[in-house]
Design an enzyme around this catalytic site. Structure first.
Site, PDB file in Angstrom:
ATOM      1  N   SER A   1       1.616  -1.324  -0.423  1.00  0.00           N
ATOM      2  CA  SER A   1       0.163  -0.158  -0.469  1.00  0.00           C
ATOM      3  C   SER A   1       0.678   1.116   0.289  1.00  0.00           C
ATOM      4  CB  SER A   1      -0.971   0.336   1.100  1.00  0.00           C
ATOM      5  OG  SER A   1      -1.251  -1.402   1.869  1.00  0.00           O
TER       6      SER A   1
ATOM      7  N   HIS B   1      -1.678  -2.326  -6.586  1.00  0.00           N
ATOM      8  CA  HIS B   1      -1.767  -2.686  -5.870  1.00  0.00           C
ATOM      9  C   HIS B   1      -3.271  -2.523  -6.173  1.00  0.00           C
ATOM     10  CE1 HIS B   1      -3.287   0.765  -2.298  1.00  0.00           C
ATOM     11  NE2 HIS B   1      -2.876  -0.346  -1.986  1.00  0.00           N
TER      12      HIS B   1
ATOM     13  N   GLU C   1      -4.023  -0.003  -8.922  1.00  0.00           N
ATOM     14  CA  GLU C   1      -2.780   1.267  -9.678  1.00  0.00           C
ATOM     15  C   GLU C   1      -1.320   0.205  -9.664  1.00  0.00           C
ATOM     16  OE1 GLU C   1      -3.222   4.603  -6.526  1.00  0.00           O
ATOM     17  OE2 GLU C   1      -3.277   2.936  -4.806  1.00  0.00           O
TER      18      GLU C   1
ATOM     19  N   ASN D   1      -3.790   6.323  -1.406  1.00  0.00           N
ATOM     20  CA  ASN D   1      -3.386   6.146  -0.050  1.00  0.00           C
ATOM     21  C   ASN D   1      -2.592   7.655   0.426  1.00  0.00           C
ATOM     22  OD1 ASN D   1      -3.877   3.754   1.527  1.00  0.00           O
ATOM     23  ND2 ASN D   1      -2.754   2.713   0.480  1.00  0.00           N
TER      24      ASN D   1
HETATM   25  N1  LIG Z   1      -6.064  -4.519   3.837  1.00  0.00           N
HETATM   26  C1  LIG Z   1      -6.313  -3.592   2.970  1.00  0.00           C
HETATM   27  O1  LIG Z   1      -7.226  -3.541   2.853  1.00  0.00           O
HETATM   28  C2  LIG Z   1      -5.324  -3.623   1.855  1.00  0.00           C
HETATM   29  C3  LIG Z   1      -5.284  -2.933   1.119  1.00  0.00           C
HETATM   30  C4  LIG Z   1      -4.510  -2.576  -0.227  1.00  0.00           C
HETATM   31  C5  LIG Z   1      -3.322  -3.661  -0.520  1.00  0.00           C
HETATM   32  N2  LIG Z   1      -3.057  -3.383   1.424  1.00  0.00           N
HETATM   33  C6  LIG Z   1      -1.404  -4.767   1.030  1.00  0.00           C
HETATM   34  O2  LIG Z   1      -1.696  -6.056   1.006  1.00  0.00           O
HETATM   35  C7  LIG Z   1      -0.578  -6.520   1.857  1.00  0.00           C
HETATM   36  C8  LIG Z   1      -1.490  -7.949   2.820  1.00  0.00           C
HETATM   37  O3  LIG Z   1      -1.847  -7.106   3.496  1.00  0.00           O
HETATM   38  P1  LIG Z   1      -3.420  -7.790   4.049  1.00  0.00           P
HETATM   39  O4  LIG Z   1      -4.720  -6.701   4.550  1.00  0.00           O
HETATM   40  O5  LIG Z   1      -3.663  -8.846   3.125  1.00  0.00           O
HETATM   41  O6  LIG Z   1      -2.688  -8.576   5.624  1.00  0.00           O
HETATM   42  P2  LIG Z   1      -2.690 -10.028   6.658  1.00  0.00           P
HETATM   43  O7  LIG Z   1      -1.557  -9.703   7.965  1.00  0.00           O
HETATM   44  O8  LIG Z   1      -4.359  -9.575   5.827  1.00  0.00           O
HETATM   45  O9  LIG Z   1      -2.210 -10.921   6.003  1.00  0.00           O
HETATM   46  C9  LIG Z   1      -0.811 -10.740   5.326  1.00  0.00           C
HETATM   47  C10 LIG Z   1      -0.553 -12.569   5.493  1.00  0.00           C
HETATM   48  O10 LIG Z   1       1.021 -12.510   4.778  1.00  0.00           O
HETATM   49  C11 LIG Z   1       1.327 -13.499   5.246  1.00  0.00           C
HETATM   50  N3  LIG Z   1       3.093 -13.830   5.821  1.00  0.00           N
HETATM   51  C12 LIG Z   1       3.609 -12.899   6.076  1.00  0.00           C
HETATM   52  N4  LIG Z   1       5.217 -12.735   5.789  1.00  0.00           N
HETATM   53  C13 LIG Z   1       4.942 -14.035   4.810  1.00  0.00           C
HETATM   54  C14 LIG Z   1       5.845 -14.850   4.069  1.00  0.00           C
HETATM   55  N5  LIG Z   1       7.536 -14.620   3.871  1.00  0.00           N
HETATM   56  N6  LIG Z   1       5.734 -15.601   2.658  1.00  0.00           N
HETATM   57  C15 LIG Z   1       3.985 -15.978   2.970  1.00  0.00           C
HETATM   58  N7  LIG Z   1       3.083 -15.271   3.560  1.00  0.00           N
HETATM   59  C16 LIG Z   1       4.141 -14.643   4.644  1.00  0.00           C
HETATM   60  C17 LIG Z   1       0.954 -13.632   6.973  1.00  0.00           C
HETATM   61  O11 LIG Z   1       0.634 -15.062   7.812  1.00  0.00           O
HETATM   62  C18 LIG Z   1      -0.508 -13.262   6.660  1.00  0.00           C
HETATM   63  O12 LIG Z   1      -1.412 -14.428   6.081  1.00  0.00           O
HETATM   64  C19 LIG Z   1      -0.212  -5.691   2.155  1.00  0.00           C
HETATM   65  O13 LIG Z   1       0.914  -4.953   1.931  1.00  0.00           O
HETATM   66  C20 LIG Z   1      -0.901  -3.945   2.797  1.00  0.00           C
HETATM   67  O14 LIG Z   1      -0.559  -3.334   3.016  1.00  0.00           O
HETATM   68  C21 LIG Z   1      -3.647  -4.365   2.082  1.00  0.00           C
END
Ligand SMILES: NC(=O)c1ccc[n+]([C@@H]2O[C@H](COP(=O)([O-])OP(=O)(O)OC[C@H]3O[C@@H](n4cnc5c(N)ncnc54)[C@H](O)[C@@H]3O)[C@@H](O)[C@H]2O)c1
Length: 286
Positions: A120, A141, A153, A192
């Site tokens: 993000s 993104h 994005e 963001n």
């Molecule tokens: N939550 C949102 O609304 C949103 C929106 C757009 C982008 N994002 C971005 O997406 C990414 C993930 O966010 P999320 O909300 O899905 O987080 P989340 O906490 O729901 O999931 C993250 C996952 O990554 C796993 N993980 C951590 N290290 C790992 C590795 N080395 N190998 C494999 N898996 C691993 C964790 O176990 C977890 O299941 C972040 O970069 C976040 O900024 C989030």
């Protein structure tokens, strides 16, 4: 070179959505996740989302079964070696993401396989420099929930090749049917940089006792026709992710509007991460 084999690393909220939309578009998907509990939760989340597609008439029962059959979970990076595109969606931590990019660079057989991050806010150049193929690294993104929200994005770094940008744009736009917008490689990209100061302002309002969280959310829903208020949206995004994004923005620009309010930090320390843990600003009974 068409993209038929997709990898996803991290299967939380976003990784599961990205895996689902790629499988729905007929692509073979391998998902690497480190936490077995998260794999079970992701399988359930994807099944439920696909069933909603069946109920709404967007998918037949056969398409639903075929879509699920195209998603495979893996614990080792080696299982991603033949992928033509890998989208990283692990936690919003520069250290974790750099380690993932370095590992993917080791295993991906094709030099032109695209390595994309769903970050993000973390500048793509930081991730590209962890690999020997910065020309093939970009930001893709997606937005939450991925099967519902249309936007992606696309963020090239200073070293991303034009070919990578056009292949990524074609895949996301034409294969996944998303709307692509382009952003320069600055923390927070377009959405963001605008959204996070708004969410942080709402949290500061609650923290200062200026208004209740219900009234703040109602104000933005009824007064500005937003589909949900800023505090409910922070719960949906995850307070941990919101905090991490604010920290990246603050590190990049040093502007007070990006500084995380103490209330957000305390709630994250307390494990009140929003919907994913059952409680954030609101209680979801989890
Ligand atoms: N939550 C949102 O609304 C949103 C929106 C757009 C982008 N994002 C971005 O997406 C990414 C993930 O966010 P999320 O909300 O899905 O987080 P989340 O906490 O729901 O999931 C993250 C996952 O990554 C796993 N993980 C951590 N290290 C790992 C590795 N080395 N190998 C494999 N898996 C691993 C964790 O176990 C977890 O299941 C972040 O970069 C976040 O900024 C989030």
């Amino acid at each position: 070179m068409a993209i038929e084999r997709v990898g996803v690393v991290g299967c939380g909220l976003m990784g599961s959505g990205i895996a689902e939309v790629c499988a729905r578009a007929g692509r073979d998907v391998v998902v690497r996740e480190v936490d077995s509990g998260m794999i079970e939760a992701a399988e359930l989340r994807i099944q439920k989302s696909i069933q909603r597609g069946v109920k709404s008439g967007k998918l037949s029962e056969e398409d639903a079964a075929a879509t699920l059959g195209r998603i495979r979970f893996a614990k080792d990076y080696d299982e991603l070696s033949d992928r033509e595109l890998v989208v990283e969606a692990v936690v919003e931590s520069p250290g974790e993401k750099v380690a993932v990019f370095a590992s993917l660079d080791e295993v991906l057989a094709s030099e032109d396989a695209i390595l994309a991050s769903n970050t993000s806010s973390i500048p793509i150049m930081k991730l590209a420099m962890a690999t020997r193929r910065p020309h093939a690294v970009c930001g893709l993104h997606f937005f939450n929930p991925v099967p519902v929200l249309e936007l992606v994005e696309l963020v090239p770094s200073l070293l991303t090749s034009e070919e990578t940008v056009s292949r990524a744009a074609e895949f996301v736009g034409e294969v996944l049917g998303k709307r692509v917008v382009y952003s320069k490689d600055r923390a927070g990209f377009i959405v963001n940089q605008l959204l996070i100061p708004y969410l942080l302002s709402a949290i500061r309002m609650v923290e200062s006792g200026f208004a209740t969280q219900e009234d703040i959310d109602t104000g933005m829903i009824k007064g500005c026709a937003h589909p949900m208020g800023p505090l409910a949206l922070t719960d949906l995004i995850g307070l941990d992710t919101t905090l991490a994004v604010a920290e990246s923005l603050y590190e990049e620009f040093k502007e007070p509007l990006y500084a995380p309010p103490p209330m957000l930090s305390r709630m994250v320390e307390a494990g009140l991460l929003g919907r994913k843990t059952g409680r954030g600003f609101y209680d979801y009974g989890g």
